[in-house]
Design an enzyme around this catalytic site. Sequence first.
Site, PDB file in Angstrom:
ATOM      1  N   CYS A 116       0.808  -1.234   0.000  1.00 21.30           N
ATOM      2  CA  CYS A 116       0.000   0.000   0.000  1.00 21.30           C
ATOM      3  C   CYS A 116       0.834   1.274   0.000  1.00 21.30           C
ATOM      4  O   CYS A 116       0.300   2.367  -0.169  1.00 21.30           O
ATOM      5  CB  CYS A 116      -0.940   0.017   1.196  1.00 21.30           C
ATOM      6  SG  CYS A 116      -2.162  -1.292   1.131  1.00 21.30           S
ATOM      7  N   HIS A 256      -3.218   7.314   2.968  1.00 25.40           N
ATOM      8  CA  HIS A 256      -3.658   6.042   2.400  1.00 25.40           C
ATOM      9  C   HIS A 256      -4.968   5.665   3.091  1.00 25.40           C
ATOM     10  O   HIS A 256      -5.096   5.795   4.311  1.00 25.40           O
ATOM     11  CB  HIS A 256      -2.580   4.986   2.652  1.00 25.40           C
ATOM     12  CG  HIS A 256      -3.044   3.597   2.346  1.00 25.40           C
ATOM     13  ND1 HIS A 256      -3.593   3.263   1.130  1.00 25.40           N
ATOM     14  CD2 HIS A 256      -3.061   2.461   3.103  1.00 25.40           C
ATOM     15  CE1 HIS A 256      -3.922   1.978   1.147  1.00 25.40           C
ATOM     16  NE2 HIS A 256      -3.622   1.474   2.325  1.00 25.40           N
ATOM     17  N   ASN A 286     -10.364   0.351   0.390  1.00 26.46           N
ATOM     18  CA  ASN A 286      -8.901   0.397   0.262  1.00 26.46           C
ATOM     19  C   ASN A 286      -8.513  -0.110  -1.127  1.00 26.46           C
ATOM     20  O   ASN A 286      -8.563  -1.314  -1.388  1.00 26.46           O
ATOM     21  CB  ASN A 286      -8.281  -0.465   1.361  1.00 26.46           C
ATOM     22  CG  ASN A 286      -6.760  -0.455   1.328  1.00 26.46           C
ATOM     23  OD1 ASN A 286      -6.150   0.040   0.376  1.00 26.46           O
ATOM     24  ND2 ASN A 286      -6.148  -1.002   2.356  1.00 26.46           N
TER      25      ASN A 286
HETATM   26  O1  UT7 Z   1      -3.748  -1.079   3.742  1.00 27.18           O
HETATM   27  C1  UT7 Z   1      -2.776  -1.893   4.275  1.00 27.18           C
HETATM   28  C2  UT7 Z   1      -2.733  -1.894   5.728  1.00 27.18           C
HETATM   29  N1  UT7 Z   1      -3.934  -2.469   6.284  1.00 27.18           N
HETATM   30  C3  UT7 Z   1      -4.525  -1.881   7.304  1.00 27.18           C
HETATM   31  O2  UT7 Z   1      -4.106  -0.832   7.707  1.00 27.18           O
HETATM   32  C4  UT7 Z   1      -5.683  -2.595   7.950  1.00 27.18           C
HETATM   33  C5  UT7 Z   1      -5.523  -2.569   9.441  1.00 27.18           C
HETATM   34  N2  UT7 Z   1      -6.547  -3.298  10.162  1.00 27.18           N
HETATM   35  C6  UT7 Z   1      -7.842  -2.909  10.244  1.00 27.18           C
HETATM   36  O3  UT7 Z   1      -8.233  -1.968   9.572  1.00 27.18           O
HETATM   37  C7  UT7 Z   1      -8.738  -3.607  11.208  1.00 27.18           C
HETATM   38  O4  UT7 Z   1      -7.970  -4.429  12.036  1.00 27.18           O
HETATM   39  C8  UT7 Z   1      -9.859  -4.461  10.541  1.00 27.18           C
HETATM   40  C9  UT7 Z   1     -10.867  -3.551   9.878  1.00 27.18           C
HETATM   41  C10 UT7 Z   1      -9.268  -5.414   9.531  1.00 27.18           C
HETATM   42  C11 UT7 Z   1     -10.606  -5.252  11.604  1.00 27.18           C
HETATM   43  O5  UT7 Z   1     -11.114  -4.381  12.606  1.00 27.18           O
HETATM   44  P1  UT7 Z   1     -10.826  -4.653  14.152  1.00 27.18           P
HETATM   45  O6  UT7 Z   1     -11.505  -3.581  14.883  1.00 27.18           O
HETATM   46  O7  UT7 Z   1      -9.335  -4.797  14.328  1.00 27.18           O
HETATM   47  O8  UT7 Z   1     -11.578  -6.005  14.388  1.00 27.18           O
HETATM   48  P2  UT7 Z   1     -11.011  -7.368  14.978  1.00 27.18           P
HETATM   49  O9  UT7 Z   1     -10.222  -8.104  13.956  1.00 27.18           O
HETATM   50  O10 UT7 Z   1     -10.383  -7.106  16.300  1.00 27.18           O
HETATM   51  O11 UT7 Z   1     -12.342  -8.163  15.239  1.00 27.18           O
HETATM   52  C12 UT7 Z   1     -13.295  -7.760  16.245  1.00 27.18           C
HETATM   53  C13 UT7 Z   1     -14.503  -8.667  16.180  1.00 27.18           C
HETATM   54  C14 UT7 Z   1     -14.149 -10.150  16.159  1.00 27.18           C
HETATM   55  O12 UT7 Z   1     -15.171 -10.846  16.849  1.00 27.18           O
HETATM   56  P3  UT7 Z   1     -14.970 -11.316  18.386  1.00 27.18           P
HETATM   57  O13 UT7 Z   1     -13.729 -12.187  18.363  1.00 27.18           O
HETATM   58  O14 UT7 Z   1     -14.760 -10.044  19.152  1.00 27.18           O
HETATM   59  O15 UT7 Z   1     -16.234 -12.041  18.663  1.00 27.18           O
HETATM   60  C15 UT7 Z   1     -14.204 -10.509  14.709  1.00 27.18           C
HETATM   61  O16 UT7 Z   1     -14.475 -11.873  14.498  1.00 27.18           O
HETATM   62  O17 UT7 Z   1     -15.204  -8.426  14.954  1.00 27.18           O
HETATM   63  C16 UT7 Z   1     -15.357  -9.652  14.241  1.00 27.18           C
HETATM   64  N3  UT7 Z   1     -15.309  -9.355  12.817  1.00 27.18           N
HETATM   65  C17 UT7 Z   1     -16.388  -8.996  12.104  1.00 27.18           C
HETATM   66  N4  UT7 Z   1     -17.672  -8.841  12.457  1.00 27.18           N
HETATM   67  C18 UT7 Z   1     -18.530  -8.441  11.488  1.00 27.18           C
HETATM   68  C19 UT7 Z   1     -14.224  -9.361  11.991  1.00 27.18           C
HETATM   69  N5  UT7 Z   1     -14.590  -9.001  10.763  1.00 27.18           N
HETATM   70  C20 UT7 Z   1     -15.926  -8.777  10.802  1.00 27.18           C
HETATM   71  C21 UT7 Z   1     -16.865  -8.369   9.842  1.00 27.18           C
HETATM   72  N6  UT7 Z   1     -18.158  -8.218  10.232  1.00 27.18           N
HETATM   73  N7  UT7 Z   1     -16.542  -8.119   8.564  1.00 27.18           N
END
Ligand code: UT7
Length: 332
Positions: A116, A256, A286
Amino acid sequence: MTNVKAAITGIHGWVPNYVLTNQELESMVDTNDEWITTRTGIKERRILKGEGLGTSDMGAEAAKGLLEKKGLSAEDIDLIICATATPDMLFPSTACVIADKIGAQNAFGFDLMAACSGFLFSVATAAKYIESGSHKRILVIGADKMSSIVDYEDRQTCIIFGDGAGAVLLEPTEDGMGIQDSIMKSNGEGRHYLHMKGGGSVKPASHATVDAKEHFIHQEGQTVFKFAVKGMADVSAEIMERNNLTGDDVAWLVPHQANKRIIDATANRMGVGTDKVMLNIQRYGNTTNGTIPLCLWEWENQLNKGDNIILAAFGGGFTWGSVYLKWAYDSK
Ligand code: UT7
């Protein structure tokens, strides 16, 4: 030392027509609009549909639109750098394919792969060719067909990415405008958290790699998130400090577009108000190397000569960086 700097003198973008909404994603994976909106800021993204179409087709559209706007012929271009993480093929480079599609017969070209951060690294690289005097008209194209490597059964990644392309023209200037400074960093330790395992020399495509879904993006979201917040904010603060800029001096932050929460944290650290942050993640998601040029394209009419602009990116590798530039023309 010469006083020649590289200025962005034109910009254009291109996105496919198909809109993949959060509502449609709800029918594909276990997710919902509220979760996606609050965790990422994304409402919809564009997807390139159609057999045989790839990253070069989007990049070529952006480049053709830019040349038309500038009244230039493709033969006037002497270098094409294509920043992409989704090249048409492993080789030849997508830059070569784009050169052929637009008729840039006098340019040499190559792809720059920094996930990215690729567009930002490419702008900084192109600036060196211009500052050295060796090249005069460079197209930097940021383009990605992320839908080609997204697993639409993986709710952690499929909600984030979209397809799109942007192109900028860089030319020499001696009026003090253009690229003033850049900071670029990479750290291969981060490679474990955001990558695509299959299809390279370590794991060439096989039935096993396909069965194991290794031709899709793998991301450990939370880990990447933590590094991204720190990396993008640190590097943006560093470039401001070493150029004696305060938040008030910055006209625009062009981050970004990976996650609105990462963008907010970066702006906050820089002391830049949200009204000065380019944000279109809600409409495009993204697009990897497309994000920064697509923002500049959409905001072009609001930019004035002399505006201090900070570009900032973070991506797989990890790679991250910032570019400080003075906008070179009144766009209205
Ligand atoms: O561009 C290159 C660089 N990339 C980035 O900068 C991306 C960086 N990361 C992020 O933007 C975030 O980490 C994500 C958007 C990918 C995920 O958000 P998060 O707030 O970090 O969520 P998480 O992975 O901690 O998940 C929280 C909860 C989990 O459930 P439990 O374990 O708390 O029950 C996940 O299973 O949200 C759940 N979850 C979802 N729920 C509904 C994960 N994805 C989804 C989804 N819909 N799509």
